[in-house]
Structures are given as C-alpha cells and as structure tokens.
Design an enzyme around this catalytic site. Sequence first.
Site, PDB file in Angstrom:
ATOM      1  N   GLN A  97      12.418  -3.749   8.000  1.00  0.00           N
ATOM      2  CA  GLN A  97      13.036  -2.618   8.678  1.00  0.00           C
ATOM      3  C   GLN A  97      14.503  -2.529   8.272  1.00  0.00           C
ATOM      4  OE1 GLN A  97      14.527  -2.235  12.730  1.00  0.00           O
ATOM      5  NE2 GLN A  97      12.907  -0.746  13.126  1.00  0.00           N
ATOM      6  N   TYR A 182      20.904   4.031  16.572  1.00  0.00           N
ATOM      7  CA  TYR A 182      21.586   3.604  15.352  1.00  0.00           C
ATOM      8  C   TYR A 182      21.870   4.811  14.445  1.00  0.00           C
ATOM      9  CZ  TYR A 182      20.357  -0.856  17.352  1.00  0.00           C
ATOM     10  OH  TYR A 182      20.234  -1.911  18.222  1.00  0.00           O
ATOM     11  N   GLY A 315       6.160  -5.359  21.142  1.00  0.00           N
ATOM     12  CA  GLY A 315       7.363  -6.124  20.884  1.00  0.00           C
ATOM     13  C   GLY A 315       7.353  -7.458  21.596  1.00  0.00           C
ATOM     14  N   ARG A 316       7.849  -7.489  22.821  1.00  0.00           N
ATOM     15  CA  ARG A 316       8.042  -8.759  23.536  1.00  0.00           C
ATOM     16  C   ARG A 316       6.771  -9.592  23.632  1.00  0.00           C
ATOM     17  NH1 ARG A 316      11.440  -5.399  26.628  1.00  0.00           N
ATOM     18  NH2 ARG A 316       9.797  -5.017  28.143  1.00  0.00           N
TER      19      ARG A 316
END
Length: 361
Positions: A97, A182, A315-316
Amino acid sequence: MTTAFEPLAAGRLALRNRVVMAPMTRRRAYGTLPTTDTADYYAQRAGAGLVVTEGIQPSAIGQGYVDTPGLHTDEQVAAWRRVTDAVHEAGGTIVAQLMHTGRIGHPAITEAVGHGPLTPVAPSAVPAAGRVHTPDGHRDPVVPKALTAEDIERTIADFTDAARKAIVAGFDGVEIHGANGYLLHQFLATNTNQRTDRWGGSPENRIRFAVEVARAVSAAIGADRTGLRISPANGLGDTVEDDHRVVYPLLVRELDTLGLAYLHLVEAGDPGLTPVVRDLWSGTLILNPADADTAAHPARVGLVADGVADAVSFGRLFIANPDLAHRLATGAPLAEPDLTKAYGGDHTGYTDYPALQPQLV
C-alpha cells in the site's frame, strides 16, 4: 452461490480466498526499513486471500508517522524483498500500500530518519486539527506547504517510482491509498482542497489527482496489478466532504475506465453509498464493512455470497488471528487483540499471536 472462501482473480492477482487482510500501520520499521519481524508478521497471515501491507511512504516527504517503512531507496527494496519472499513461500499474495500522508506529519519525523526537517505538503496550506506524534513527543501540527503544479507532477512521479520499486521488491501489485485523510483524500475533501486551479474547486477537478496517480501507476506496472482504496466521508485526518455523494460516483466512473485490479471501499463514513459504488464499478470490489472488526459479526463474510462485494477485508481481527480466514471458514473462536501493543514495540502484540493450526484456507 459464491462464498468468501473460494478463489478470486482480481486483475493479475490470484487470491486463494476472498478474506483480505486490510492495511494497518504498526510502526515497527527500523528507521524506514521493514525487519525480520515484519517478514514473520506478514508470512503468518499469508492465509488471507490478499495481504495488503501497512502504509508505505513513496517518498521521504510522504512520511507522516514515526517508524513507518518506505519504498523509495534501494535499501528499502532489498528489505521488502525478504518480506515478499516469506509471504510467497507461505503461499500468499501481497500488495504494497503506497501511502503519502500529505499534511499529516511533522518536520521532526523526517529529520529523525536523516531526511532533514521536511515541511509536510498538501493541496492547500491548511493544517490539520489535533496533535502530531513525533520522536520528541506530541507537538502542534505545522502549516503544510501547498503543492505547486510542478510539485504535483513530481508527487505523481514519486508514486510511479515507488510502484516500480514494489514490483522489483517482489510484490504482486500495489494499492494506492486514497482514503483516511491522507494526500489523495485531501485533494478530494472540500476543507483541505481550497485550490482554484485545475486540481481544485469543482468535483471534477478535485478527483483529478487521484485519477492521475492511478493512471500513472497503471501505466508503470499494469492496471491489472494496481488497486486503490477510498473512504467516502469517514472524516479521518480532519477531512470534511460536503459533496461526497457527487464526488465519489464521479471518481469511481473515471477509475473504472482504467481497468484496475480492484477498488477497496471503506464504508464506515457512508454505508449507504456502497450499493452506488457497486453498481458503478465493473471490476473487483473489496469491501471493508462498517463493522468489519467486530468479532460478533464474522458473518460479514456473507456479503460475498449476497453479492454486495467480491471480497471482504478485515483489520484488527487479523492482528490477533493470523489464521483468520481459517477461523471464519470453520466457525472457530476469534481472539481479541491487545490494542495497547498495536503501535511500536517489539514482537509482542505483533508476531506472538498463535494460529489454531498450521493449515490455512
């Protein structure tokens, strides 16, 4: 009926199943280099259909956090090669990424890794709210430097250079980070992009940077090895998107013409936009559902069978369950991560979560 545990071809990427490891910054780089622990961490999770790495800065100025890895030097390429070799040996598929943090950062962060005190850049000279974690502790954000037209072209070139380096480093492809506040997201958002030139103002102009980065990276390494992540209206990084219901359909339509390997949608900001994106996107759609990391909802993999998405990212849950795909496929218990060890530190809370068994889906 297609299930989340069947293979998927996403462009040139061959996914062993449709359970994707979402990108997660872990801040465990040595300077800006991935380590042997990094290789172990990703190899342990190679049972995912696709492993998307943590955000990797495509240039020195693109670094916004302490201890995050880069992909703009030969030394970084060699270090990432050890990671990709480990994942491939375990039978996995991995993409890098590429994350330029834009205004999220501080000169003290780049100075600490030997690049000098670089002022963060952004579409406009508008600082983010909040505090910035630096090697010297939490500090106030600085006013970012507004990118000139020439700076924008150089930044696009930085993304393409990093994408080429990713392929040299053994990655199967790249994911361009267009989400979570971002740089690409900053161009899309109305409060962070106050430009009046061809890169700002109208929705058509504000999507231009994201489209041109995706176009340039696709030309460099192949659209079939290029993905892009978006997060409409999730508000991260102090972003405000007053017209996201106009901007994102425009963006998806433009991106769809490029033939990208996949689009990675974070739906937490506006779940109601998911079916709109699904209808507009003709390629592979990876969905990060609004409740994807809630252990009480492993049935989210059912979104594939329902046709909502082609793959689902977590994710987590991947932090504490290196064999998450296997656990979801078999209904095995899910471990909970210790989030006090999510960022920085040694191998604890990183590579010491056990798998139930070696065999992964």
